[in-house]
Design an enzyme around this catalytic site. Sequence first.
Site, PDB file in Angstrom:
ATOM      1  N   GLU A 159       0.829  -1.207   0.000  1.00 23.64           N
ATOM      2  CA  GLU A 159       0.000   0.000   0.000  1.00 23.64           C
ATOM      3  C   GLU A 159       0.866   1.262   0.000  1.00 23.64           C
ATOM      4  O   GLU A 159       0.597   2.218  -0.711  1.00 23.64           O
ATOM      5  CB  GLU A 159      -0.930   0.013   1.224  1.00 23.64           C
ATOM      6  CG  GLU A 159      -2.079  -0.971   1.132  1.00 23.64           C
ATOM      7  CD  GLU A 159      -3.056  -0.619   0.029  1.00 23.64           C
ATOM      8  OE1 GLU A 159      -3.398   0.557  -0.118  1.00 23.64           O
ATOM      9  OE2 GLU A 159      -3.474  -1.539  -0.706  1.00 23.64           O
ATOM     10  N   CYS A 212     -12.163   2.415 -15.613  1.00 28.42           N
ATOM     11  CA  CYS A 212     -12.580   3.824 -15.495  1.00 28.42           C
ATOM     12  C   CYS A 212     -11.313   4.676 -15.416  1.00 28.42           C
ATOM     13  O   CYS A 212     -11.056   5.355 -14.427  1.00 28.42           O
ATOM     14  CB  CYS A 212     -13.452   4.001 -14.258  1.00 28.42           C
ATOM     15  SG  CYS A 212     -14.305   5.578 -14.225  1.00 28.42           S
TER      16      CYS A 212
END
Length: 326
Positions: free
Chosen positions: A34, A181
């Site tokens: 992360e 997207c």
Amino acid sequence: MKVKEAIFQWYQENGRHDLPWRQTSDAYKIYLSEIMLQQTQVKTVLERFYFPFLERFPTLQSVAEAPLDDVLKMWEGLGYYTRAKNLHHTAMTCKGILPSSSEELGGLKGIGKSTAHAICAFAYHEPLPILDANVKRVLCRYFAISVKNEKVLWEKAWKLLHVSHPYEHNQAMMDIGARVCTPKNPQCDACPLSLTCKGKSAPQHYPKPLQKVKVPTKKRFALVCEREGKLGLIQRKEKLLHGLWGFVQSDEMTEGVMLGQVCHTYSHFKLVLDVIQTPLHVSVDGWFNSEEIAHLALSTVDKKIKECIEKATIRSTPIKEAIEEG
Ligand code: SF4
């Protein structure tokens, strides 16, 4: 099919299941991925940084026990070094064992709310949404939000979360943001949110594009000083690149020989450095030969300066002679 189910289904069929941080429930490895992925692309992290870092630091405990210089060395080239310093700080603060609650995780240096949620959702399957840059874009488009607002986006993220499948939901949202997207060319026909997406008729309007700010260019000088075949370096104390080793920089033109020019673009400015070999006394923190420099953590710009010096040395016989003649 409801949108939450459609997202879940899409992940089963199209998700990037093979990413190594998706094949582990080790909170440290998930946390590391992360942090590395915050400002760096998956491909770069995967090909050059994730595995070598884990080989050197297989546990958070090993990060806690290492000097910061060693952690920075393994982060070398990845940029945004505050991430590495925060990782080291966090490892020491929690004595090598990450807490398991999102509240406690969120209180650690360098772990924001979204990262804390990601660790809990991916390591412990807790029903918490995440809100990284890709997910924000998907949410803005899906709910037709023109102006990004953290509070509103968190509400929407909670609303869309599939609480029975938080792991798959969050991974799917990240993948959809990265592959479907996308900022420039959203593939609405292939998107599981398409049926109920409020923004699909004009995705580029959500969020409203910000006016591009031209980054300023700073002109500076990198000072190369040599003593008995060794180069003088400093360990940086300023916020940007703090803790890394590098060449002295100055705003003032200094007496010496120009070896070349180095350019580097940071997020908020472009730096153009004239690399000057100077015979003048320059205050440094240490003197190092090539082999010793290879063991220090250098920023990308300092690596470029080093390459510039090496090229100049190859081009023109010893630099020292050039100075003497010049
Ligand atoms: S339908 Fe289109 S605009 Fe809407 S979330 Fe999917 S890709 Fe983005």
